[in-house]
Design a protein around this motif. Structure first.
Motif, PDB file in Angstrom:
ATOM      1  N   LEU A  40     -14.996 -12.574 -13.476  1.00 52.54           N
ATOM      2  CA  LEU A  40     -15.329 -13.509 -14.216  1.00 52.54           C
ATOM      3  C   LEU A  40     -14.094 -14.552 -13.332  1.00 52.54           C
ATOM      4  O   LEU A  40     -12.997 -14.566 -13.544  1.00 52.54           O
ATOM      5  CB  LEU A  40     -14.155 -13.851 -16.285  1.00 52.54           C
ATOM      6  CG  LEU A  40     -15.422 -12.803 -16.497  1.00 52.54           C
ATOM      7  CD1 LEU A  40     -14.669 -13.102 -17.970  1.00 52.54           C
ATOM      8  CD2 LEU A  40     -17.087 -13.023 -16.595  1.00 52.54           C
ATOM      9  N   ARG A  41     -14.829 -16.169 -13.478  1.00 56.88           N
ATOM     10  CA  ARG A  41     -14.412 -17.181 -13.066  1.00 56.88           C
ATOM     11  C   ARG A  41     -14.001 -18.461 -13.876  1.00 56.88           C
ATOM     12  O   ARG A  41     -15.204 -17.933 -14.278  1.00 56.88           O
ATOM     13  CB  ARG A  41     -14.979 -17.397 -11.259  1.00 56.88           C
ATOM     14  CG  ARG A  41     -14.828 -16.187 -10.496  1.00 56.88           C
ATOM     15  CD  ARG A  41     -13.774 -15.951  -9.247  1.00 56.88           C
ATOM     16  NE  ARG A  41     -14.231 -14.639  -8.682  1.00 56.88           N
ATOM     17  CZ  ARG A  41     -14.200 -13.679  -9.119  1.00 56.88           C
ATOM     18  NH1 ARG A  41     -13.190 -13.224 -10.225  1.00 56.88           N
ATOM     19  NH2 ARG A  41     -14.023 -12.745  -8.046  1.00 56.88           N
ATOM     20  N   ALA A  42     -13.106 -19.184 -14.190  1.00 54.86           N
ATOM     21  CA  ALA A  42     -13.610 -20.361 -15.434  1.00 54.86           C
ATOM     22  C   ALA A  42     -13.392 -21.508 -14.363  1.00 54.86           C
ATOM     23  O   ALA A  42     -12.551 -21.593 -13.287  1.00 54.86           O
ATOM     24  CB  ALA A  42     -12.399 -20.210 -15.807  1.00 54.86           C
ATOM     25  N   LEU A  43     -14.497 -21.501 -14.610  1.00 49.94           N
ATOM     26  CA  LEU A  43     -15.264 -23.233 -13.613  1.00 49.94           C
ATOM     27  C   LEU A  43     -14.267 -24.099 -14.799  1.00 49.94           C
ATOM     28  O   LEU A  43     -14.668 -24.456 -15.480  1.00 49.94           O
ATOM     29  CB  LEU A  43     -16.578 -23.057 -13.539  1.00 49.94           C
ATOM     30  CG  LEU A  43     -16.732 -24.124 -12.534  1.00 49.94           C
ATOM     31  CD1 LEU A  43     -16.413 -24.416 -11.243  1.00 49.94           C
ATOM     32  CD2 LEU A  43     -18.385 -23.843 -12.800  1.00 49.94           C
ATOM     33  N   ILE A  44     -13.685 -24.409 -13.616  1.00 46.37           N
ATOM     34  CA  ILE A  44     -12.689 -26.446 -13.898  1.00 46.37           C
ATOM     35  C   ILE A  44     -13.486 -27.375 -13.060  1.00 46.37           C
ATOM     36  O   ILE A  44     -13.097 -27.502 -11.982  1.00 46.37           O
ATOM     37  CB  ILE A  44     -11.307 -26.191 -13.813  1.00 46.37           C
ATOM     38  CG1 ILE A  44     -10.820 -24.865 -15.415  1.00 46.37           C
ATOM     39  CG2 ILE A  44     -11.415 -27.761 -14.613  1.00 46.37           C
ATOM     40  CD1 ILE A  44      -9.692 -24.449 -15.045  1.00 46.37           C
ATOM     41  N   GLU A  45     -14.071 -28.096 -13.767  1.00 46.44           N
ATOM     42  CA  GLU A  45     -15.499 -28.898 -12.566  1.00 46.44           C
ATOM     43  C   GLU A  45     -13.726 -29.948 -12.588  1.00 46.44           C
ATOM     44  O   GLU A  45     -14.338 -31.507 -13.950  1.00 46.44           O
ATOM     45  CB  GLU A  45     -16.040 -29.926 -13.063  1.00 46.44           C
ATOM     46  CG  GLU A  45     -16.996 -28.488 -13.359  1.00 46.44           C
ATOM     47  CD  GLU A  45     -18.659 -28.564 -13.330  1.00 46.44           C
ATOM     48  OE1 GLU A  45     -19.991 -27.968 -13.076  1.00 46.44           O
ATOM     49  OE2 GLU A  45     -18.155 -29.539 -14.081  1.00 46.44           O
ATOM     50  N   ILE A  91      -9.695 -18.316 -11.874  1.00 44.01           N
ATOM     51  CA  ILE A  91     -10.459 -19.991 -12.430  1.00 44.01           C
ATOM     52  C   ILE A  91     -10.983 -19.951 -11.143  1.00 44.01           C
ATOM     53  O   ILE A  91     -10.165 -20.424  -9.810  1.00 44.01           O
ATOM     54  CB  ILE A  91      -9.706 -20.917 -13.212  1.00 44.01           C
ATOM     55  CG1 ILE A  91      -7.728 -21.410 -11.926  1.00 44.01           C
ATOM     56  CG2 ILE A  91      -9.183 -20.034 -14.193  1.00 44.01           C
ATOM     57  CD1 ILE A  91      -7.277 -22.260 -12.530  1.00 44.01           C
ATOM     58  N   VAL A  92     -11.523 -21.579 -11.345  1.00 40.87           N
ATOM     59  CA  VAL A  92     -12.288 -22.290  -9.712  1.00 40.87           C
ATOM     60  C   VAL A  92     -12.340 -23.772 -10.135  1.00 40.87           C
ATOM     61  O   VAL A  92     -12.385 -24.428 -10.888  1.00 40.87           O
ATOM     62  CB  VAL A  92     -13.660 -21.876  -9.590  1.00 40.87           C
ATOM     63  CG1 VAL A  92     -14.249 -22.677  -8.238  1.00 40.87           C
ATOM     64  CG2 VAL A  92     -13.848 -20.691  -9.331  1.00 40.87           C
ATOM     65  N   LEU A  93     -10.663 -24.428  -9.078  1.00 42.09           N
ATOM     66  CA  LEU A  93     -11.299 -25.760  -9.567  1.00 42.09           C
ATOM     67  C   LEU A  93     -12.163 -26.408  -7.895  1.00 42.09           C
ATOM     68  O   LEU A  93     -11.535 -26.025  -7.158  1.00 42.09           O
ATOM     69  CB  LEU A  93      -9.714 -25.836  -9.445  1.00 42.09           C
ATOM     70  CG  LEU A  93      -8.547 -25.448  -9.712  1.00 42.09           C
ATOM     71  CD1 LEU A  93      -7.151 -25.957  -9.485  1.00 42.09           C
ATOM     72  CD2 LEU A  93      -8.548 -25.824 -11.161  1.00 42.09           C
ATOM     73  N   MET A 293     -19.454 -17.481 -13.466  1.00 42.14           N
ATOM     74  CA  MET A 293     -18.829 -18.520 -13.576  1.00 42.14           C
ATOM     75  C   MET A 293     -18.873 -19.327 -14.316  1.00 42.14           C
ATOM     76  O   MET A 293     -18.984 -20.264 -14.963  1.00 42.14           O
ATOM     77  CB  MET A 293     -18.546 -18.921 -11.971  1.00 42.14           C
ATOM     78  CG  MET A 293     -18.407 -18.270 -11.003  1.00 42.14           C
ATOM     79  SD  MET A 293     -18.949 -19.218  -9.795  1.00 42.14           S
ATOM     80  CE  MET A 293     -18.008 -21.275  -9.507  1.00 42.14           C
ATOM     81  N   PRO A 294     -18.220 -18.774 -16.324  1.00 41.34           N
ATOM     82  CA  PRO A 294     -18.759 -20.154 -17.628  1.00 41.34           C
ATOM     83  C   PRO A 294     -18.116 -21.010 -16.988  1.00 41.34           C
ATOM     84  O   PRO A 294     -16.460 -21.240 -16.157  1.00 41.34           O
ATOM     85  CB  PRO A 294     -17.546 -19.008 -18.367  1.00 41.34           C
ATOM     86  CG  PRO A 294     -17.597 -17.345 -17.312  1.00 41.34           C
ATOM     87  CD  PRO A 294     -18.151 -17.786 -16.714  1.00 41.34           C
ATOM     88  N   GLU A 319     -18.999 -20.293 -24.464  1.00 39.40           N
ATOM     89  CA  GLU A 319     -18.867 -19.198 -25.150  1.00 39.40           C
ATOM     90  C   GLU A 319     -20.090 -18.434 -24.131  1.00 39.40           C
ATOM     91  O   GLU A 319     -20.362 -18.727 -23.451  1.00 39.40           O
ATOM     92  CB  GLU A 319     -19.347 -18.700 -26.753  1.00 39.40           C
ATOM     93  CG  GLU A 319     -19.034 -19.413 -28.091  1.00 39.40           C
ATOM     94  CD  GLU A 319     -17.514 -18.782 -27.835  1.00 39.40           C
ATOM     95  OE1 GLU A 319     -17.524 -18.024 -28.022  1.00 39.40           O
ATOM     96  OE2 GLU A 319     -16.397 -19.824 -27.663  1.00 39.40           O
ATOM     97  N   LEU A 320     -19.080 -17.010 -24.013  1.00 36.79           N
ATOM     98  CA  LEU A 320     -19.842 -15.749 -22.854  1.00 36.79           C
ATOM     99  C   LEU A 320     -20.835 -15.706 -23.795  1.00 36.79           C
ATOM    100  O   LEU A 320     -20.457 -15.258 -24.632  1.00 36.79           O
ATOM    101  CB  LEU A 320     -18.569 -14.951 -22.894  1.00 36.79           C
ATOM    102  CG  LEU A 320     -17.792 -14.823 -21.287  1.00 36.79           C
ATOM    103  CD1 LEU A 320     -16.922 -13.247 -20.830  1.00 36.79           C
ATOM    104  CD2 LEU A 320     -19.528 -14.880 -20.488  1.00 36.79           C
TER     105      LEU A 320
END
Ligand code: SAH
Ligand code: SF4
Length: 336
Positions: A40-45, A91-93, A293-294, A319-320
């Motif tokens: 999992l990667r949490a995507l934060i835009e 996480i992905v920034l 990448m939620p 939510e996943l």
């Protein structure tokens, strides 16, 4: 290992039986090389401000219709803490592209804070566009260890159909930036969009082979989705595939072929797939993809990060969904 001719043949083959065979083979190769679990990667835009003017993207600087934002350091850290506590290993920034000192230093500060509070445990991937080597090094030294920078399309002449030809948009700069990231030591991700106006099947084969040539560590590729406030919208009828089901088949073929070409890399099941099929991400995970990448961008700002029309997750919760695969919680999922 497929040849260019074989890839083209697969991409043009209309048999559903052959497609399921290709996908189940790719799934087997993925499990053998990357394991059963999904990472999992949490995507934060974190910002939609962008100095570029890519002809396909809703965040392009000429689009005055989007209200621009940048999250505060606290807001980003809140999302990162939430991701960490929910068991995301990484996480992905992501943001639009800016190269000013204020932005560069802001990102550096945020990276250091995330490393500090998570005791170095939370992996950080950046996706903030093209920067010079010095900036990439500064962020690497601060603690970011992965970077996503798609080449978008592997041929120079196609690149300039998608980007204005000026100092902000140079094909060679883009490719060199990917090489610089690798040289510095980032786990480097790249990728492209498919079903672009005027695209030929040969272009997709060349894009897939170019990923292999660049020897990237991760891939995110997805369908082009028109955005009404962009110049490329005028050409939306020139896409080769009009039916969503056909675009989905192309998505699965591309992922499955790539998994055959590059057994050991991380391949993302991208958000854009949800636009064309509400089971899109799950299907991709059964065809060679192994990363999800939620979106964990704060709800109130998510709709402003509109790179294409009808972006999913804009109004719903992040939510996943219940996946038919085990999830590797608290793992970073490095390939090297
Ligand atoms: N500014 C950074 C990261 C944000 S954009 C960068 O450009 O690298 C992230 C990705 O969104 C781009 O690489 C592009 O492939 C994708 N994208 C932009 N507009 C799109 C569209 N209309 N349809 C599908 N993908 C799009
Ligand atoms: Fe900016 Fe990235 Fe969109 Fe291009 S694709 S306009 S660089 S956000």
């Amino acid at each position: 290992m497929f040849t260019r001719e074989e890839i083209i043949e697969i991409l043009t083959d209309e048999s559903d039986d052959n497609l399921s065979l290709l996908c189940s083979d790719a799934h087997r190769i993925r499990v053998e090389n990357r394991g059963e679990s999904i990472f999992l990667r949490a995507l934060i835009e974190f910002s939609n401000r962008c100095q570029k003017n890519c002809l396909y993207c809703g965040l392009r600087s000429s689009n005055i219709d989007t209200s621009r934002y940048i999250l505060s350091e606290d807001q980003i850290i809140d999302s990162a803490v939430k991701s960490y506590n929910s068991g995301y290993g990484s996480i992905v920034l992501q943001s639009g592209e800016r190269r000013d000192r204020e932005f560069i230093s802001f990102v550096t500060k945020v990276i250091k804070e995330i490393k500090r509070f998570s005791d170095n445990k939370l992996g950080i991937t950046l996706s903030c566009g093209e920067q010079n080597e010095e900036t990439y090094r500064e962020w690497f030294e601060a603690g970011a260890h992965r970077y996503l920078l798609r080449f978008e399309t592997s041929k120079e002449e196609n690149y300039y159909r998608l980007h204005p030809k000026d100092r902000f948009h140079s094909y060679s700069d883009r490719i060199n930036a990917i090489k610089t990231l690798k040289k510095i030591g980032y786990m480097t991700g790249s990728g492209f969009m498919y079903n672009l106006p005027n695209e030929r099947v040969e272009d997709i084969a060349d894009n897939l082979l170019f990923l292999k040539e660049l020897n990237v560590d991760m891939v995110g590729m997805g369908p082009y989705i028109p955005h009404h406030e962009t110049p490329l919208y005028e050409e939306r009828n020139l896409v080769r595939l009009k039916e969503k089901s056909d675009i989905m088949k192309l998505a699965l073929k591309s992922i499955a072929i790539l998994r055959h070409l590059m057994p050991h890399i991380n391949i993302a099941s991208t958000t854009a797939l949800q636009v064309i099929d509400n089971q899109g991400r799950e299907k991709a995970l059964a065809s060679g993809a192994n990363v999800l990448m939620p979106n964990l961008t704060p709800d109130t700002l998510r709709e402003n990060y509109s790179i294409y029309d009808n972006k999913p997750g804009v109004k719903e919760d992040s939510e996943l969904i219940s996946l038919p695969f085990p999830i590797a919680y608290n793992e970073c999922g490095d390939t090297i």
